[in-house]
Write a protein that holds these residues in place. Structure first.
Motif, PDB file in Angstrom:
ATOM      1  N   VAL A  59      10.329 -16.685  52.601  1.00 61.07           N
ATOM      2  CA  VAL A  59      11.341 -15.831  51.927  1.00 61.07           C
ATOM      3  C   VAL A  59      12.747 -15.590  52.816  1.00 61.07           C
ATOM      4  O   VAL A  59      12.311 -15.240  53.929  1.00 61.07           O
ATOM      5  CB  VAL A  59      10.807 -14.731  51.323  1.00 61.07           C
ATOM      6  CG1 VAL A  59      12.016 -13.743  50.545  1.00 61.07           C
ATOM      7  CG2 VAL A  59       9.512 -15.129  50.473  1.00 61.07           C
ATOM      8  N   THR A  60      14.089 -15.700  52.480  1.00 58.34           N
ATOM      9  CA  THR A  60      15.011 -15.390  53.289  1.00 58.34           C
ATOM     10  C   THR A  60      15.985 -14.319  52.543  1.00 58.34           C
ATOM     11  O   THR A  60      15.831 -14.505  51.295  1.00 58.34           O
ATOM     12  CB  THR A  60      15.791 -16.844  53.589  1.00 58.34           C
ATOM     13  OG1 THR A  60      16.693 -17.126  52.446  1.00 58.34           O
ATOM     14  CG2 THR A  60      14.811 -18.019  54.116  1.00 58.34           C
ATOM     15  N   ILE A  61      16.679 -14.061  53.367  1.00 53.32           N
ATOM     16  CA  ILE A  61      18.127 -13.162  52.853  1.00 53.32           C
ATOM     17  C   ILE A  61      19.104 -14.135  53.552  1.00 53.32           C
ATOM     18  O   ILE A  61      19.128 -14.221  54.876  1.00 53.32           O
ATOM     19  CB  ILE A  61      17.906 -11.883  53.292  1.00 53.32           C
ATOM     20  CG1 ILE A  61      16.862 -11.121  52.448  1.00 53.32           C
ATOM     21  CG2 ILE A  61      19.148 -11.119  52.991  1.00 53.32           C
ATOM     22  CD1 ILE A  61      16.511  -9.488  52.961  1.00 53.32           C
ATOM     23  N   ILE A  62      20.214 -14.317  52.562  1.00 57.29           N
ATOM     24  CA  ILE A  62      21.279 -15.089  53.102  1.00 57.29           C
ATOM     25  C   ILE A  62      22.485 -13.833  52.882  1.00 57.29           C
ATOM     26  O   ILE A  62      22.573 -13.119  52.083  1.00 57.29           O
ATOM     27  CB  ILE A  62      21.662 -16.321  52.305  1.00 57.29           C
ATOM     28  CG1 ILE A  62      20.303 -16.901  51.784  1.00 57.29           C
ATOM     29  CG2 ILE A  62      22.955 -17.175  52.960  1.00 57.29           C
ATOM     30  CD1 ILE A  62      19.985 -17.983  52.622  1.00 57.29           C
ATOM     31  N   THR A  63      23.396 -13.821  54.032  1.00 56.80           N
ATOM     32  CA  THR A  63      24.180 -12.856  54.151  1.00 56.80           C
ATOM     33  C   THR A  63      25.543 -13.419  54.407  1.00 56.80           C
ATOM     34  O   THR A  63      25.591 -14.668  54.943  1.00 56.80           O
ATOM     35  CB  THR A  63      24.087 -11.689  55.308  1.00 56.80           C
ATOM     36  OG1 THR A  63      23.960 -12.237  56.378  1.00 56.80           O
ATOM     37  CG2 THR A  63      22.689 -10.968  54.753  1.00 56.80           C
ATOM     38  N   THR A  64      26.437 -12.737  54.202  1.00 56.61           N
ATOM     39  CA  THR A  64      28.064 -13.109  54.462  1.00 56.61           C
ATOM     40  C   THR A  64      29.013 -11.930  54.413  1.00 56.61           C
ATOM     41  O   THR A  64      28.526 -10.880  53.824  1.00 56.61           O
ATOM     42  CB  THR A  64      28.377 -14.245  53.532  1.00 56.61           C
ATOM     43  OG1 THR A  64      29.627 -14.957  54.048  1.00 56.61           O
ATOM     44  CG2 THR A  64      28.718 -14.174  52.092  1.00 56.61           C
ATOM     45  N   ARG A  65      30.024 -12.028  54.680  1.00 53.35           N
ATOM     46  CA  ARG A  65      31.200 -11.163  54.258  1.00 53.35           C
ATOM     47  C   ARG A  65      32.357 -11.666  53.287  1.00 53.35           C
ATOM     48  O   ARG A  65      32.948 -12.572  53.566  1.00 53.35           O
ATOM     49  CB  ARG A  65      31.709 -10.698  55.445  1.00 53.35           C
ATOM     50  CG  ARG A  65      32.272  -9.443  55.785  1.00 53.35           C
ATOM     51  CD  ARG A  65      32.516  -8.742  56.941  1.00 53.35           C
ATOM     52  NE  ARG A  65      33.807  -9.625  57.671  1.00 53.35           N
ATOM     53  CZ  ARG A  65      34.607  -9.142  58.413  1.00 53.35           C
ATOM     54  NH1 ARG A  65      34.764  -7.980  58.874  1.00 53.35           N
ATOM     55  NH2 ARG A  65      35.576 -10.141  58.973  1.00 53.35           N
ATOM     56  N   ASP A  66      32.592 -10.545  52.301  1.00 49.34           N
ATOM     57  CA  ASP A  66      33.786 -11.260  51.368  1.00 49.34           C
ATOM     58  C   ASP A  66      34.918 -11.146  51.861  1.00 49.34           C
ATOM     59  O   ASP A  66      35.306 -10.366  52.848  1.00 49.34           O
ATOM     60  CB  ASP A  66      33.650 -10.760  49.850  1.00 49.34           C
ATOM     61  CG  ASP A  66      33.967  -9.380  49.821  1.00 49.34           C
ATOM     62  OD1 ASP A  66      34.570  -9.006  50.779  1.00 49.34           O
ATOM     63  OD2 ASP A  66      33.378  -8.604  48.769  1.00 49.34           O
ATOM     64  N   ALA A  67      36.057 -11.686  51.084  1.00 50.61           N
ATOM     65  CA  ALA A  67      37.414 -11.623  51.677  1.00 50.61           C
ATOM     66  C   ALA A  67      37.863 -10.105  51.870  1.00 50.61           C
ATOM     67  O   ALA A  67      38.957  -9.849  52.687  1.00 50.61           O
ATOM     68  CB  ALA A  67      38.365 -12.144  50.566  1.00 50.61           C
ATOM     69  N   ASP A  68      37.431  -9.092  51.170  1.00 53.64           N
ATOM     70  CA  ASP A  68      37.727  -7.698  51.332  1.00 53.64           C
ATOM     71  C   ASP A  68      36.804  -7.195  52.512  1.00 53.64           C
ATOM     72  O   ASP A  68      37.180  -5.958  52.681  1.00 53.64           O
ATOM     73  CB  ASP A  68      37.550  -7.063  50.083  1.00 53.64           C
ATOM     74  CG  ASP A  68      38.394  -7.669  48.928  1.00 53.64           C
ATOM     75  OD1 ASP A  68      39.594  -8.036  49.266  1.00 53.64           O
ATOM     76  OD2 ASP A  68      37.921  -7.522  47.781  1.00 53.64           O
TER      77      ASP A  68
END
Ligand SMILES: Cc1cc2nc3c(=O)[nH]c(=O)nc-3n(C[C@H](O)[C@H](O)[C@H](O)COP(=O)(O)O)c2cc1C
Length: 344
Positions: free
Chosen positions: A42-51
């Motif tokens: 099981v993974t958690i994928i993260t990112t940061r949006d344009a805001d």
């Protein structure tokens, strides 16, 4: 990296072919179940949006693609709230969850909540939030995006990774699970008498393991002048501040039975336990000396446990305990009765 060579016409053609042979011919729920038979991590994928908002979700579609260049992939449902953010993101991070991170997985599988509330994240490439305590972590740059039916497939080039020797969280048939290694070296041997109590017999394994474990703490019991029965009673009395006579009887049923009364008498005589009479009847508790004695033995027994568990793989001790607990709750109503009242 470049977009893949297949032409838009080729993709459209194959999509059309897929639609023609699609799920009308088989049951969608059954198809899901069949896919779920493939056990995954099981993974958690993260990112940061344009805001600058933190974005993340639980995903088990993660897989490795290539070692050189280092590529990984995962797929995101078109219906996901995170779709726009990942479509635009130049970077994202994959967190392979450890066995004790099921609550984190559940949290990141919810929609419309602040999944990062109260989490102490590190900052990765491009400000991507990085979670702690995972089995492995891969920081990636988006390399390709492919349409994949009702999902979008993201392929990332791995820029950095970390790894720990912790047990992984597993997902199988729609439920969380544990992984244990197979030990190719150890196979149950057959006894001379067919059908005998061989190494495939649970009673043999439990009995012999118990004997081995106890032989390692018996010297500590001897030093305290305690018999096995007295130790068992003493440790039962550590479960709760005081135990009524009937709770104690329930806990001893099938374990000490007739030996229970003499063992209790001995603990009382030695001043390790004392009886209390309250409105609901007879009850027993450990004295200060009894508690100190129990703590000394528990400390020694935990050290023995630690040594034995170090011989198993990461997380396997937890799996073993969980299975034994399940076996006990299925077979020993007395033990679970004590716990229910102890927790209440
Ligand atoms: C074990 C597990 C694995 C999952 N794998 C995926 C996956 O690979 N891709 C996906 O899009 N959703 C997957 N999900 C569902 C998402 O985590 C869930 O829909 C989440 O609410 C999406 O959040 P979002 O709408 O905020 O993006 C999975 C859920 C669980 C519990």
């Amino acid at each position: 990296m470049e977009k893949p060579a297949s032409s838009a016409a080729q993709i459209a053609q194959s999509m059309h072919a897929m639609e023609m042979s699609q799920t009308d011919t088989f049951d969608a729920a059954e198809f899901r179940r069949a896919l779920g038979s493939f056990a995954t991590g099981v993974t958690i994928i993260t990112t940061r949006d344009a805001d600058g908002n933190n974005i993340g979700l639980t995903a088990n579609s993660f897989n490795s693609v290539s070692l050189n260049p280092p590529l990984v992939l995962w797929s995101l449902a078109e219906s996901s709230n995170s779709l726009a953010a990942f479509r635009q993101a130049a970077h994202w991070a994959v967190h392979v969850l450890a066995a004790d991170q099921e609550p984190l997985s559940t949290r990141f599988a919810k929609r419309g909540v602040d999944k990062f509330a109260g989490l102490d994240c590190e900052l990765g490439v491009d400000g991507v939030p990085l979670l702690r305590g995972c089995t492995a972590r891969f920081e990636c740059r988006t390399a390709f995006q492919y349409e994949g039916g009702d999902h979008v497939i993201f392929v990332g080039q791995v820029l950095n990774f970390t790894r720990a020797d912790s047990a992984p969280l597993v997902f199988h048939s729609g439920r969380y699970a544990d992984a244990t290694r197979r030990d190719a070296g150890i196979k149950p041997r057959n006894a001379y008498l067919a059908g005998s109590f061989n190494e495939d017999f649970l009673g043999y394994l439990l009995g012999r393991s118990h004997h081995q474990f106890f032989s390692k703490i018996r010297s500590h019991l001897d030093a305290e002048g305690l018999s096995d029965e007295e130790f068992y009673l003493l440790s039962t009395l550590t479960l709760k501040h005081d135990l009524s006579a009937s709770e104690l009887d329930a806990g001893m049923a099938g374990v000490l039975d007739d030996h229970s009364a003499p063992a209790l008498q001995s603990l009382l005589q030695r001043g390790l336990a004392q009886s209390l009479a309250d409105s609901s009847g007879q009850a027993y508790e450990l004295t200060l000396e009894g508690r100190a004695c129990a703590l000394r033995i528990i400390t020694a027994a935990k050290a023995v446990e630690q040594q034995l568990l170090e011989r198993l793989g990461p997380g396997e001790g937890e799996v073993l305990k969980s299975l034994l607990n399940r076996l006990l709750s299925a077979t020993d109503a007395g033990a679970s009765a004590i716990w229910q009242r102890a927790e209440g």
